[in-house]
Design a protein around this motif. Sequence first.
Motif, PDB file in Angstrom:
ATOM      1  N   LEU A  34       2.387  -3.754 -11.671  1.00 29.68           N
ATOM      2  CA  LEU A  34       1.223  -3.368 -10.224  1.00 29.68           C
ATOM      3  C   LEU A  34       0.178  -2.441  -9.916  1.00 29.68           C
ATOM      4  CD1 LEU A  34       2.179  -6.135  -8.022  1.00 29.68           C
ATOM      5  CD2 LEU A  34       0.756  -6.863  -9.694  1.00 29.68           C
ATOM      6  N   LYS A  35       0.686  -1.240 -10.283  1.00 31.98           N
ATOM      7  CA  LYS A  35       0.209  -0.427  -9.882  1.00 31.98           C
ATOM      8  C   LYS A  35      -1.394   0.157 -10.713  1.00 31.98           C
ATOM      9  CE  LYS A  35       3.397   2.929  -7.786  1.00 31.98           C
ATOM     10  NZ  LYS A  35       4.217   3.872  -6.978  1.00 31.98           N
ATOM     11  N   THR A  36      -0.916  -0.383 -11.848  1.00 31.31           N
ATOM     12  CA  THR A  36      -1.826  -0.576 -12.366  1.00 31.31           C
ATOM     13  C   THR A  36      -3.656  -1.411 -11.953  1.00 31.31           C
ATOM     14  OG1 THR A  36      -1.756  -2.856 -13.374  1.00 31.31           O
ATOM     15  CG2 THR A  36      -1.325  -0.660 -15.231  1.00 31.31           C
ATOM     16  N   VAL A  37      -3.726  -2.824 -10.887  1.00 31.98           N
ATOM     17  CA  VAL A  37      -4.400  -3.083 -10.287  1.00 31.98           C
ATOM     18  C   VAL A  37      -4.420  -2.510  -9.393  1.00 31.98           C
ATOM     19  CG1 VAL A  37      -5.036  -5.304  -9.476  1.00 31.98           C
ATOM     20  CG2 VAL A  37      -3.819  -5.088 -11.352  1.00 31.98           C
ATOM     21  N   TYR A  38      -3.734  -1.634  -8.377  1.00 32.89           N
ATOM     22  CA  TYR A  38      -3.756  -1.432  -7.015  1.00 32.89           C
ATOM     23  C   TYR A  38      -3.457   0.814  -6.890  1.00 32.89           C
ATOM     24  CZ  TYR A  38      -3.397  -6.004  -5.656  1.00 32.89           C
ATOM     25  OH  TYR A  38      -3.762  -7.809  -5.398  1.00 32.89           O
ATOM     26  N   SER A  39      -4.532   0.868  -6.053  1.00 33.69           N
ATOM     27  CA  SER A  39      -3.896   2.080  -6.207  1.00 33.69           C
ATOM     28  C   SER A  39      -3.695   3.060  -5.364  1.00 33.69           C
ATOM     29  CB  SER A  39      -6.096   2.736  -6.407  1.00 33.69           C
ATOM     30  OG  SER A  39      -6.674   2.546  -5.078  1.00 33.69           O
ATOM     31  N   GLY A  40      -3.319   2.121  -3.936  1.00 31.99           N
ATOM     32  CA  GLY A  40      -2.882   2.948  -2.851  1.00 31.99           C
ATOM     33  C   GLY A  40      -1.998   3.247  -2.723  1.00 31.99           C
ATOM     34  N   LYS A  41      -1.810   3.824  -1.384  1.00 30.45           N
ATOM     35  CA  LYS A  41       0.340   3.711  -1.581  1.00 30.45           C
ATOM     36  C   LYS A  41       0.550   2.651  -1.490  1.00 30.45           C
ATOM     37  CE  LYS A  41      -0.569   8.277  -0.392  1.00 30.45           C
ATOM     38  NZ  LYS A  41       0.320   9.494  -1.438  1.00 30.45           N
ATOM     39  N   TRP A  42       1.854   2.751  -1.504  1.00 32.33           N
ATOM     40  CA  TRP A  42       3.583   2.235  -1.797  1.00 32.33           C
ATOM     41  C   TRP A  42       4.397   1.942  -0.363  1.00 32.33           C
ATOM     42  CZ3 TRP A  42       4.199  -2.921  -5.284  1.00 32.33           C
ATOM     43  CH2 TRP A  42       3.586  -3.062  -5.907  1.00 32.33           C
ATOM     44  N   ILE A  43       4.699   0.852   0.017  1.00 33.76           N
ATOM     45  CA  ILE A  43       5.424   1.068   1.326  1.00 33.76           C
ATOM     46  C   ILE A  43       6.581   0.165   0.989  1.00 33.76           C
ATOM     47  CG2 ILE A  43       6.077   0.690   3.391  1.00 33.76           C
ATOM     48  CD1 ILE A  43       4.553   3.864   3.062  1.00 33.76           C
ATOM     49  N   GLN A  44       7.880   0.435   0.695  1.00 37.99           N
ATOM     50  CA  GLN A  44       9.148  -0.959   0.613  1.00 37.99           C
ATOM     51  C   GLN A  44       9.734  -1.756   2.444  1.00 37.99           C
ATOM     52  OE1 GLN A  44      11.713  -0.672  -2.742  1.00 37.99           O
ATOM     53  NE2 GLN A  44      12.312  -2.709  -2.355  1.00 37.99           N
ATOM     54  N   THR A  45       9.975  -2.614   2.284  1.00 38.14           N
ATOM     55  CA  THR A  45      10.203  -2.976   3.070  1.00 38.14           C
ATOM     56  C   THR A  45      10.918  -4.230   3.278  1.00 38.14           C
ATOM     57  OG1 THR A  45      10.069  -3.918   5.661  1.00 38.14           O
ATOM     58  CG2 THR A  45       8.854  -4.267   4.010  1.00 38.14           C
TER      59      THR A  45
END
Length: 474
Positions: free
Chosen positions: A166-177
């Motif tokens: 999905l990083k091929t689609v989304y360029s923002g930062k990632w937070i896991q929770t």
Amino acid sequence: MRNRTVPALVPAVMLALLTTGPVALPASAASADSAAPSASAVEDPLLAALKAIPGLTVVSESRPTGYRYFILNYTQPIDHRHPTKGTFQQRLSLLHRSTDAPVVLYTSGYGMSTNPSRTEPTRLLDGNQVTVEHRFFTPSRPSPANWRDLDIWQEASDEHRIVEALKTVYSGKWIQTGASKGGMTSVYHRRFYPADVDGVVAYVAPNDRVNPADRAYDDFFATVGDTACRTALKNVQIQALKRRDRLVPRLEAYAAENGYTFTKTLGTADRSFEMSVLDAPWAFWQYSTAADCADVPAATASDDEIYAWIDQVASFAFYTDQGLDYYTPYYYQAATQLGWPELKFAHLRGLLRYPGLYQANSSIPAELRSRHDPKPMLDVDHWVRKQSSRMLFIYGENDPWSAERFTPTRKDSYLYVTPGANHGANIAGLKEADRLAATATLRRWAGVTGAATTLRNAPSSVPDDDMLLTRRPS
């Protein structure tokens, strides 16, 4: 041992989304035909991008106000160490706002609700959200299932592949929770793939570093609440066990009336009854507050009152074959790697018929019972203490699962305790200074600027079941 998602981490109710329960999104006026995109797949860049990801299948789409919501399947190796051994379909969902907004990766550590809702971090960041169903929770279970493929590294590797895709689609930062077992799962992913996300917010995540060394849990029950409440909880257990010859037949009749059985897991109604009685104080503090102490039956209460109270807080239906079936993957993980609370129950000596009953193996079929491997939890604990960074832990002051906590490093990592909170502890319930600090940290990690959304709720708010460990995970 409930995650009501370990020592049974969950009762029959499935906790919904993080900490206040994910907030459901309203459907837009135009969503009556929401299953159909407004533009064709060729004209829709997002849909085209998702469909271009190898192994990703778009199952459905709807459009809650301000978002697009997709149910997806992703092809995963059954065994990431030996990918040629076959694949299975892992279910996930995508709540899409913008391809350049932050992405919150969420798992309950259990199954996945298909209703669009947002976790607390997603709301604080106004971000996208990817929700992943944990492997071996149906329908995300290989067939045939080799249960040795259910371990913390395999699930972390599932999530790693999803993030990479999905990083091929989304360029923002990632937070896991995640909360409870979901919080644990988030920590394990961070340990094995620390570059996947830019920060972790783990709610009420137990850390059973050395499985038999569970004095912290006994200390918790010796000090939580006031003396009167602790005494009342002990007395109701004592009275229930003293009256088992009258109360167990009630459970047997209830089970027969509802088609419940015991033969696959605990074995008999008497063993199930004892497990429910042992679990009652844990379930009480996991889901209730000190204000509910007034409702604990007195030692002189009738059989009806004692039976009804235990059923209310611990659910006799939970410790049946049917109640435990959904949570088999959790109990299997608890038995093999995660660990479970081992309490002494000193006040019940002479009243218990089944020594060693209060453990994860009691709640799964005999063919799945396994020896515990202590190495994975020791490894994770050491990594969190010595090497981790950008990890935020939220615990509840009156939550039994919060008695054994992770200890983060000082590398931009933090631990906060929500006053008076149970297993539903969250950022919104923190003291004001802590709430502002935790929110600022989360937004900084996610690269979000501007005024933060204000989230407030009672600190005792209970998450949905799929977020809690069941003692019976969460």
